[in-house]
Write an enzyme that holds these catalytic residues in place. Sequence first.
Site, short mmCIF file in Angstrom:
data_model
loop_
_atom_site.label_atom_id
_atom_site.label_comp_id
_atom_site.label_asym_id
_atom_site.label_seq_id
_atom_site.Cartn_x
_atom_site.Cartn_y
_atom_site.Cartn_z
N GLY A 134 0.81 -1.22 0.00
CA GLY A 134 0.00 0.00 0.00
C GLY A 134 0.84 1.27 0.00
N LEU A 168 1.43 3.48 2.34
CA LEU A 168 2.31 3.54 3.51
C LEU A 168 3.23 2.33 3.59
CD1 LEU A 168 3.19 4.79 6.21
CD2 LEU A 168 1.25 3.63 7.28
N ASP A 200 -4.11 -13.42 4.09
CA ASP A 200 -5.31 -12.58 4.14
C ASP A 200 -5.65 -12.38 5.61
OD1 ASP A 200 -7.90 -11.57 4.22
OD2 ASP A 200 -8.52 -12.64 2.42
N ALA A 238 -5.36 -2.39 5.40
CA ALA A 238 -6.67 -1.82 5.76
C ALA A 238 -7.59 -1.80 4.55
CB ALA A 238 -6.49 -0.39 6.27
N THR A 284 -9.37 0.88 2.71
CA THR A 284 -9.19 2.33 2.70
C THR A 284 -10.13 3.05 1.74
OG1 THR A 284 -7.41 2.06 1.10
CG2 THR A 284 -6.77 2.25 3.42
N TYR A 293 -16.32 4.19 7.26
CA TYR A 293 -14.88 3.89 7.29
C TYR A 293 -14.31 4.28 8.66
CZ TYR A 293 -9.89 4.95 6.52
OH TYR A 293 -8.52 5.05 6.66
N LYS A 317 -12.60 1.95 11.61
CA LYS A 317 -11.23 2.20 12.08
C LYS A 317 -11.22 2.45 13.59
CE LYS A 317 -7.89 2.58 9.97
NZ LYS A 317 -6.85 1.56 9.59
N1 LIG Z 1 -4.69 6.88 2.58
C1 LIG Z 1 -4.98 7.83 3.47
O1 LIG Z 1 -5.23 9.01 3.12
C2 LIG Z 1 -5.04 7.50 4.93
C3 LIG Z 1 -5.35 8.53 5.84
C4 LIG Z 1 -5.39 8.24 7.20
C5 LIG Z 1 -5.11 6.94 7.64
N2 LIG Z 1 -4.82 5.97 6.75
C6 LIG Z 1 -4.53 4.61 7.26
O2 LIG Z 1 -3.18 4.33 6.94
C7 LIG Z 1 -3.01 2.92 6.73
C8 LIG Z 1 -2.34 2.67 5.40
O3 LIG Z 1 -3.20 3.18 4.38
P1 LIG Z 1 -2.78 3.18 2.85
O4 LIG Z 1 -3.40 4.39 2.24
O5 LIG Z 1 -1.31 2.93 2.72
O6 LIG Z 1 -3.58 1.90 2.34
P2 LIG Z 1 -3.63 1.30 0.87
O7 LIG Z 1 -2.68 1.99 -0.04
O8 LIG Z 1 -5.06 1.22 0.47
O9 LIG Z 1 -3.09 -0.19 1.10
C9 LIG Z 1 -3.82 -1.10 1.84
C10 LIG Z 1 -2.99 -2.34 2.03
O10 LIG Z 1 -3.78 -3.27 2.77
C11 LIG Z 1 -3.67 -4.53 2.13
N3 LIG Z 1 -4.85 -5.34 2.42
C12 LIG Z 1 -6.14 -5.01 2.18
N4 LIG Z 1 -6.94 -6.02 2.55
C13 LIG Z 1 -6.14 -7.00 3.05
C14 LIG Z 1 -6.36 -8.29 3.58
N5 LIG Z 1 -7.61 -8.80 3.70
N6 LIG Z 1 -5.31 -9.02 4.00
C15 LIG Z 1 -4.07 -8.53 3.90
N7 LIG Z 1 -3.78 -7.30 3.40
C16 LIG Z 1 -4.81 -6.56 2.97
C17 LIG Z 1 -3.55 -4.19 0.65
O11 LIG Z 1 -3.05 -5.29 -0.05
P3 LIG Z 1 -3.65 -5.62 -1.53
O12 LIG Z 1 -3.31 -4.42 -2.35
O13 LIG Z 1 -2.96 -6.86 -1.92
O14 LIG Z 1 -5.12 -5.77 -1.33
C18 LIG Z 1 -2.59 -3.02 0.71
O15 LIG Z 1 -1.26 -3.49 0.82
C19 LIG Z 1 -4.42 2.33 6.86
O16 LIG Z 1 -4.60 1.85 8.15
C20 LIG Z 1 -5.34 3.50 6.62
O17 LIG Z 1 -6.59 3.32 7.25
C21 LIG Z 1 -4.77 6.20 5.40
#
Ligand SMILES: NC(=O)c1ccc[n+]([C@@H]2O[C@H](COP(=O)([O-])OP(=O)(O)OC[C@H]3O[C@@H](n4cnc5c(N)ncnc54)[C@H](OP(=O)(O)O)[C@@H]3O)[C@@H](O)[C@H]2O)c1
Length: 287
Positions: free
Chosen positions: A11, A13, A37, A61, A63, A126, A130
């Site tokens: 992802g 992060l 998973d 997550a 997201t 969402y 969380k």
């Molecule tokens: N993006 C934002 O603006 C934002 C803001 C505040 C907080 N956050 C938090 O920051 C964290 C990182 O967010 P991000 O934006 O980096 O997320 P992201 O880019 O959407 O990546 C999500 C990751 O979770 C993995 N994943 C999803 N479902 C899964 C499952 N069932 N089993 C194992 N892995 C799974 C995905 O793998 P696959 O691709 O293989 O599915 C991907 O590696 C999260 O906790 C999010 O809630 C994000």
Amino acid sequence: MPRILLLGGSGILGLEVLRILQNEHLEYVAPISTDLDIRDKDQLFRFVSELKPEWIINCAAWTNVDGAESSFEEATEINTKAVGNIGIAADLFGYKVVHISTDYVFDGETSEPYSEISSAHPLNKYGETKLQGETALLAVLPSAYVIRTSWLYGISGKNFVKTIAGKALRSEEAKVVDDQIGSPTSARDLASGILSILRIQPEPGIYNYSSSGSCSWFELAQKIYEIVGAHQALVQPISSNSLNSLTKRPKFSLLSKEKWISAGLSEVPNWEDSLQLMLPEIISESR
Ligand SMILES: NC(=O)c1ccc[n+]([C@@H]2O[C@H](COP(=O)([O-])OP(=O)(O)OC[C@H]3O[C@@H](n4cnc5c(N)ncnc54)[C@H](OP(=O)(O)O)[C@@H]3O)[C@@H](O)[C@H]2O)c1
């Protein structure tokens, strides 16, 4: 540094955490979601009991903020139930956990930055999943670390900065909301922050981490156009209401970083400085 299990390493992060683990030659395992998973409790328990990591970093997550409104059950499986199970497994086998949460646990009905003890009241599904995930984790593993962050951007995945940079490079118009205020946060900065938790091991619990300073999405888009060298007049402000979105988002989600800074954790750079540093790389990686 001990063995680390990184979840969600593909992802926005997770990829930046992975880079640091690789660059610092740390011992880690970062299974992709098809290999582990996190919704599958048995698979999760088997995996961690065999691997015996000292730390689990959970960047995995659901997201899709809008999607969580119609797929609440699916979002809950990943953002709440799986997070609780990570806590149960970590407690059982004696592992430490860093988990990531969001500014969307707050309703934005304030003009003061939220602290770690401010009351949470999510406006959307969402945020609900969380917040319940944080609660589920800390209930079974009070020694866990939960980092709340906001407006993440980076090289991988779909994110606002990448999308707007694409529009700026093509000299396209962008209509962007100007009535939601927050802190854009570089995934690279937060990844360093996560590693600083592992090194320093402050008091467990919730920590806020985002860039310093604040802006609206509109101001962020304007800044991206400026850095790219596109006409800022191509960015037009609109109101959130005009989007007719069924998903409510907080109008104000600044996070206070006082606790983070007092704990001696990583740097908290200004959002404009981090954006300036990251944008060329984001652009070149998207080509
Ligand atoms: N993006 C934002 O603006 C934002 C803001 C505040 C907080 N956050 C938090 O920051 C964290 C990182 O967010 P991000 O934006 O980096 O997320 P992201 O880019 O959407 O990546 C999500 C990751 O979770 C993995 N994943 C999803 N479902 C899964 C499952 N069932 N089993 C194992 N892995 C799974 C995905 O793998 P696959 O691709 O293989 O599915 C991907 O590696 C999260 O906790 C999010 O809630 C994000």
